[in-house]
Design a protein around this motif. Structure first.
Motif, PDB file in Angstrom:
ATOM      1  N   VAL A  80       0.858  -1.073  -0.055  1.00 47.46           N
ATOM      2  CA  VAL A  80       0.113   0.059   0.081  1.00 47.46           C
ATOM      3  C   VAL A  80       0.926   1.164  -0.124  1.00 47.46           C
ATOM      4  O   VAL A  80       1.767   1.304   0.873  1.00 47.46           O
ATOM      5  N   PHE A  81       0.817   1.987  -0.930  1.00 52.08           N
ATOM      6  CA  PHE A  81       1.542   3.224  -1.244  1.00 52.08           C
ATOM      7  C   PHE A  81       0.501   4.606  -0.925  1.00 52.08           C
ATOM      8  O   PHE A  81      -0.577   4.582  -1.276  1.00 52.08           O
ATOM      9  N   ASP A  82       1.340   5.640  -0.094  1.00 51.44           N
ATOM     10  CA  ASP A  82       0.506   6.873  -0.091  1.00 51.44           C
ATOM     11  C   ASP A  82       0.967   7.715  -1.186  1.00 51.44           C
ATOM     12  O   ASP A  82       0.371   8.884  -1.446  1.00 51.44           O
ATOM     13  N   ASP A  83       1.967   7.444  -1.938  1.00 49.21           N
ATOM     14  CA  ASP A  83       2.479   8.097  -3.103  1.00 49.21           C
ATOM     15  C   ASP A  83       2.086   7.488  -4.540  1.00 49.21           C
ATOM     16  O   ASP A  83       2.462   6.427  -4.634  1.00 49.21           O
ATOM     17  N   PRO A  84       1.178   8.309  -5.330  1.00 52.70           N
ATOM     18  CA  PRO A  84       0.783   7.564  -6.584  1.00 52.70           C
ATOM     19  C   PRO A  84       2.039   7.351  -7.373  1.00 52.70           C
ATOM     20  O   PRO A  84       2.000   6.491  -8.217  1.00 52.70           O
ATOM     21  N   ARG A  85       3.118   8.409  -7.428  1.00 52.25           N
ATOM     22  CA  ARG A  85       4.284   7.863  -8.102  1.00 52.25           C
ATOM     23  C   ARG A  85       4.868   6.619  -7.550  1.00 52.25           C
ATOM     24  O   ARG A  85       5.301   5.723  -8.613  1.00 52.25           O
ATOM     25  N   ALA A  86       5.005   6.253  -6.244  1.00 50.77           N
ATOM     26  CA  ALA A  86       5.679   5.021  -5.810  1.00 50.77           C
ATOM     27  C   ALA A  86       4.629   3.898  -6.404  1.00 50.77           C
ATOM     28  O   ALA A  86       5.401   2.655  -6.508  1.00 50.77           O
ATOM     29  N   ARG A  87       3.412   3.892  -6.074  1.00 50.48           N
ATOM     30  CA  ARG A  87       2.546   3.039  -6.821  1.00 50.48           C
ATOM     31  C   ARG A  87       2.795   2.550  -8.094  1.00 50.48           C
ATOM     32  O   ARG A  87       3.081   1.701  -8.625  1.00 50.48           O
ATOM     33  N   MET A  88       3.060   3.750  -8.901  1.00 41.35           N
ATOM     34  CA  MET A  88       3.012   3.429 -10.311  1.00 41.35           C
ATOM     35  C   MET A  88       4.731   2.926 -10.812  1.00 41.35           C
ATOM     36  O   MET A  88       4.544   1.940 -11.787  1.00 41.35           O
ATOM     37  N   ILE A  89       5.479   3.336  -9.955  1.00 42.83           N
ATOM     38  CA  ILE A  89       6.740   2.555 -10.285  1.00 42.83           C
ATOM     39  C   ILE A  89       6.646   1.315  -9.981  1.00 42.83           C
ATOM     40  O   ILE A  89       7.374   0.409 -10.566  1.00 42.83           O
ATOM     41  N   TYR A  90       6.147   0.966  -8.788  1.00 44.36           N
ATOM     42  CA  TYR A  90       6.000  -0.609  -8.466  1.00 44.36           C
ATOM     43  C   TYR A  90       5.287  -1.249  -9.456  1.00 44.36           C
ATOM     44  O   TYR A  90       5.833  -2.205  -9.915  1.00 44.36           O
ATOM     45  N   ASP A  91       4.052  -0.744  -9.943  1.00 45.10           N
ATOM     46  CA  ASP A  91       3.266  -1.384 -11.211  1.00 45.10           C
ATOM     47  C   ASP A  91       4.140  -1.686 -12.209  1.00 45.10           C
ATOM     48  O   ASP A  91       3.916  -2.618 -12.979  1.00 45.10           O
TER      49      ASP A  91
END
Length: 181
Positions: free
Chosen positions: A109-120
């Motif tokens: 679970v990420f609070d930063d949309p950029r972090a989530r996108m990099i992970y995805d």
């Protein structure tokens, strides 16, 4: 370790020049895989320069770059790479729960949309061998095309690092135990 790593005194002039350039850079030390790459000094020179660019000069702060690196290390079960970058990720401010989730192959679970996108993106690149149109379109909005290119660069470079470390069986420092199964 399958490979004898050369000390600076054992290196050819070309190897020593590459080694010296590396330790004079932002890292201040020769990265572990470079010691294997020195068997091909020009490859070592270019790969180490690329690694420095990707580690220190992308549009992402370390906290975000380390996500792509950890996903890559986990994908390849690269014990040394995971060990080195887990520490850097923690220093960069990544929540330890995110690191544990990546280690355990759970979606964090990420609070930063950029972090989530990099992970995805990193997961898709490694597991899906590419990026779907919807994920690409969303990534352009969240990261920009430059960001996508830099995530690809991080995943590609750290794939080469992981392959090198795994192939030559780089061990962890004495007393360290791998987190990866």
């Amino acid at each position: 370790m399958r490979l004898k790593l050369l000390s600076p005194g054992e290196m050819s002039a070309e190897q020593k020049e590459t080694y010296d350039e590396s330790i004079a850079g932002k890292r201040g030390a020769a990265p572990a895989p470079m010691m294997a790459w020195l068997n091909s000094p020009q490859m070592a020179r270019h790969a180490t320069r690329l690694g420095e660019q990707l580690r220190f000069n992308t549009m992402f702060p370390a906290k975000l770059s380390e996500i792509a690196i950890l996903v890559t290390a986990r994908h390849w079960t690269s014990h040394y790479e995971w060990y080195a970058h887990k520490r850097l990720a923690l220093e960069g401010g990544i929540d330890p729960r995110v690191i544990d989730d990546i280690r355990d192959r759970r979606t964090p679970v990420f609070d930063d949309p950029r972090a989530r996108m990099i992970y995805d993106l990193a997961r898709s690149l490694h597991e899906g061998h590419g990026v779907s149109k919807p994920l690409y379109d969303e990534a352009v909005q969240v990261l920009t095309e430059r960001g996508i290119v830099e995530v690809i660069g991080l995943c590609g470079y750290y794939t080469m690092v992981s392959m090198t470390l795994n192939t030559f069986e780089f061990g962890l420092p004495d007393g360290e135990i791998s987190d990866l199964a």
